[in-house]
Design an enzyme around this catalytic site. Structure first.
Site, PDB file in Angstrom:
ATOM      1  N   LYS A  89      28.017  46.362  35.335  1.00 40.93           N
ATOM      2  CA  LYS A  89      28.518  45.150  34.617  1.00 40.93           C
ATOM      3  C   LYS A  89      27.702  45.246  33.311  1.00 40.93           C
ATOM      4  O   LYS A  89      28.236  44.516  32.180  1.00 40.93           O
ATOM      5  CB  LYS A  89      28.260  44.154  35.358  1.00 40.93           C
ATOM      6  CG  LYS A  89      29.023  43.884  36.546  1.00 40.93           C
ATOM      7  CD  LYS A  89      28.936  42.662  37.292  1.00 40.93           C
ATOM      8  CE  LYS A  89      30.355  42.397  38.063  1.00 40.93           C
ATOM      9  NZ  LYS A  89      30.124  43.177  39.500  1.00 40.93           N
ATOM     10  N   GLU A 111      30.627  32.334  33.850  1.00 40.77           N
ATOM     11  CA  GLU A 111      30.506  31.993  35.537  1.00 40.77           C
ATOM     12  C   GLU A 111      30.121  33.347  36.017  1.00 40.77           C
ATOM     13  O   GLU A 111      30.271  34.270  35.823  1.00 40.77           O
ATOM     14  CB  GLU A 111      31.965  31.317  35.925  1.00 40.77           C
ATOM     15  CG  GLU A 111      32.810  32.614  36.233  1.00 40.77           C
ATOM     16  CD  GLU A 111      33.748  32.773  35.138  1.00 40.77           C
ATOM     17  OE1 GLU A 111      33.830  32.232  34.069  1.00 40.77           O
ATOM     18  OE2 GLU A 111      34.591  33.991  35.262  1.00 40.77           O
ATOM     19  N   SER A 377      29.891  52.454  41.505  1.00 45.66           N
ATOM     20  CA  SER A 377      29.645  51.223  40.718  1.00 45.66           C
ATOM     21  C   SER A 377      28.434  50.665  40.347  1.00 45.66           C
ATOM     22  O   SER A 377      27.881  50.187  39.690  1.00 45.66           O
ATOM     23  CB  SER A 377      30.566  50.353  40.827  1.00 45.66           C
ATOM     24  OG  SER A 377      30.766  49.845  42.162  1.00 45.66           O
TER      25      SER A 377
END
Ligand SMILES: *Cc1c(COP(=O)(O)O)cnc(C)c1O
Length: 401
Positions: A89, A111, A377
């Protein structure tokens, strides 16, 4: 067939920018300016420098003896779990916060559901010195309290979303409301390839650093020019989009997306949007998501917080309909078993999200000569409690037999 976004922000019938009128010009300005900034040599240089020295890229492409033996082929893990923050991310949040600074924005909102995107955004904001407001459902704040503390330690303000079910969708509504009230000075950082154009394309480009590295790593390690398979899990679809990106137009590379089936496709507790979804407008773009006959968004279920999303990004809806990517549905149990096995056989504890991509290997038939890349990931430290609970309950049900 072209899988890049078109000039109007669409992938086939999917995508677009369905936003309230007050945000229209903000989103349109971003559409007109983002590509110029992303292509600017100074911007590229600064982002590459941070990806190398701050995130720790490039991430290794690790040949897994255990998975290669199990599946009688050559399995390689793209180690996004080794990125700073423990997942992919940060590749995207750094890019977006850097872009926000270029646009002269002075304030960041985002968010978060489980908190990973919130933490990655708070890190980028601390590094690049922008104030940061993270909306999070009050229920999620209780469930994921360590991430709330992380965000606060990083200097972010965590704003509880108190409306509705007090979870991710309510946090999204409130972050959107903030953006509507502050469209000029505020940049909205989205955490996956979802939302109105240009976000899906912008996020895919920031995550495409993953496949860009594969272009070099695969030939170096295997002698083959490209991998035969690239496999990734799909929540909104950003690590998958980044892993697929440079191979989208090369049909020699088979693309596989692992969706969370939850307790099973027919259980009513699932997050498999291509299997159980229909098209409609979700979070500002036309895409596929799970919905009632009246078009109301259905709640998703997955054991992994990062895949617990009722839809997928518009690129993935298009990859599904065109058959360019194969979608497989992986249950909670299959993912947990695959995650525990990798921990014990290889000494790598994967995020339960990533374990869905590992479990997808068992749904496919490989040749002994195939080169199979799985995007790992993220790391599973955040998931220890879930893994341990599952192992314990499985062991005690065995003992009873
Ligand atoms: C958030 C997350 C995902 C799901 O998001 P995508 O946008 O689909 O990549 C997958 N894996 C990890 C480790 C995550 O934190």
């Amino acid at each position: 067939m072209n899988y890049q976004v078109d000039e109007n922000g669409f992938y086939g019938p999917y995508g677009g920018a369905y936003v309230p009128e007050v945000l229209f010009s903000t989103v349109q300005n971003l559409s007109q300016s983002y590509q110029g900034i992303l292509d600017d040599p100074e911007f590229k240089k600064e982002l590459s420098r941070l990806l190398k020295l701050y995130v720790g890229r490039e991430t290794p492409l690790y040949p897994s003896p255990y998975l290669s033996g199990l599946h009688q082929t050559n399995v390689f893990l793209k180690r996004e779990d080794l990125c700073h923050s423990g997942a992919h991310k940060i590749n995207n949040t750094l890019g977006q916060v850097l872009l926000a600074k270029r646009l002269g924005k002075t304030r960041i909102v985002a968010e978060t559901g489980a908190g990973s995107h919130g933490v990655a955004t708070a890190m980028a904001c601390a590094l690049l010195k922008l104030p940061c407001f993270i909306y999070m459902g009050e229920v999620d704040m209780k469930r994921q309290f360590p991430n709330v503390e992380r965000m606060r330690l990083l200097g972010a303000t965590v704003v509880p979303a108190l409306s509705g079910s007090k979870t991710l969708k309510d946090a999204t509504n409130e972050a959107f409301r903030d953006w509507i009230n502050n469209p000029v000075d505020t940049f909205y950082v989205i955490g996956s390839v979802v939302g109105p154009h240009p976000y899906p394309d912008m996020v895919a480009q920031f995550q495409s650093v993953i496949s860009k590295e594969l272009i070099q790593q695969v030939p170096d390690l295997t002698g083959k020019e490209v991998p035969d398979y690239v496999i990734a899990c799909v929540g909104g679809g950003s690590n998958a989009a980044g892993s697929f990106y440079h191979f989208l137009d090369n049909p020699a590379v088979k693309l596989v997306a692992a969706e969370a089936a939850g307790k099973g496709l027919d259980s009513g507790f699932t997050a498999a949007a291509t299997f159980r979804g229909k098209s409609g407008i979700l979070h500002g773009s036309k895409t596929k998501f799970m919905q009632t006959n009246e078009g109301q968004v259905l709640e998703a279920h997955s054991i992994s917080a990062g895949l617990d999303y009722p839809g997928i990004g518009p690129l993935h809806a298009w990859l599904h309909d065109t058959g360019r990517a194969q979608f497989v549905a992986v249950t909670d149990e299959e993912a947990l078993d695959a995650g525990i096995a990798l921990s014990q056989k290889e000494g790598i504890i994967p995020a339960i999200e990533s374990a869905h991509a590992l479990a997808a290997l068992s749904h496919l038939d490989f040749k002994p000569t195939d080169v199979v890349v799985v995007c790992l990931s993220g790391r599973g430290d955040k998931d220890l409690e879930t893994y341990i609970q599952y192992s314990t309950s499985k062991k005690s049900s065995h003992d009873q037999i």
